[in-house]
Design a protein around this motif. Sequence first.
Motif, PDB file in Angstrom:
ATOM      1  N   PRO A  60       0.844  -0.972   0.105  1.00 35.57           N
ATOM      2  CA  PRO A  60       0.053   0.109  -0.046  1.00 35.57           C
ATOM      3  C   PRO A  60       0.750   1.280  -0.003  1.00 35.57           C
ATOM      4  N   ILE A  61       0.310   2.402  -0.631  1.00 34.41           N
ATOM      5  CA  ILE A  61       1.128   3.613  -0.680  1.00 34.41           C
ATOM      6  C   ILE A  61       1.239   4.337   0.693  1.00 34.41           C
ATOM      7  N   LEU A  62      -0.126   4.325   1.451  1.00 31.75           N
ATOM      8  CA  LEU A  62      -0.079   4.751   2.531  1.00 31.75           C
ATOM      9  C   LEU A  62      -0.053   3.979   3.587  1.00 31.75           C
ATOM     10  N   GLN A  63       0.188   4.150   4.867  1.00 30.97           N
ATOM     11  CA  GLN A  63       0.290   3.416   6.047  1.00 30.97           C
ATOM     12  C   GLN A  63      -1.235   2.875   6.382  1.00 30.97           C
ATOM     13  N   GLY A  64      -1.611   1.720   6.554  1.00 34.18           N
ATOM     14  CA  GLY A  64      -3.038   1.201   6.888  1.00 34.18           C
ATOM     15  C   GLY A  64      -3.683   1.167   5.442  1.00 34.18           C
ATOM     16  N   GLY A  65      -3.340   1.201   4.328  1.00 30.23           N
ATOM     17  CA  GLY A  65      -4.053   1.386   3.125  1.00 30.23           C
ATOM     18  C   GLY A  65      -4.216  -0.063   2.839  1.00 30.23           C
ATOM     19  N   ILE A  66      -5.123  -0.034   1.716  1.00 31.92           N
ATOM     20  CA  ILE A  66      -5.298  -1.809   1.403  1.00 31.92           C
ATOM     21  C   ILE A  66      -5.252  -1.683  -0.274  1.00 31.92           C
ATOM     22  N   VAL A  67      -4.582  -2.629  -0.595  1.00 29.17           N
ATOM     23  CA  VAL A  67      -4.223  -2.927  -2.070  1.00 29.17           C
ATOM     24  C   VAL A  67      -5.304  -3.897  -2.518  1.00 29.17           C
ATOM     25  N   VAL A  68      -6.293  -3.414  -3.559  1.00 27.29           N
ATOM     26  CA  VAL A  68      -7.182  -4.280  -4.171  1.00 27.29           C
ATOM     27  C   VAL A  68      -6.774  -4.491  -5.714  1.00 27.29           C
TER      28      VAL A  68
END
Length: 90
Positions: A60-68
């Motif tokens: 993920p680009i941001l901390q805590g982000g989710i990659v779909v």
Amino acid sequence: MALSLKRVLLLSVGFSIAICAHAQEGSTPAAGRAALPPLPAPMGVPAPGPVTDAPYAPQPILQGGIVVTLFPPDSHYLNTNRIKEAEVYN
């Protein structure tokens, strides 16, 4: 009356062009002004995830982000020769 209006309009256009030309000449570093410092290096550019024998899992680009992901790893739309390559950030 119309002749004086044309003169005023012509003079205002002439002055506008002269002011713009003078402003452009004075904005160069050669006119005695110091050049701007170089841009700093970008901060917070994410690092690519580890390359393993499994299909690549993007981070993920941001901390805590989710990659779909758009396609499952076994999709025929993906190039199977390149499915294990890591991303390249520019």
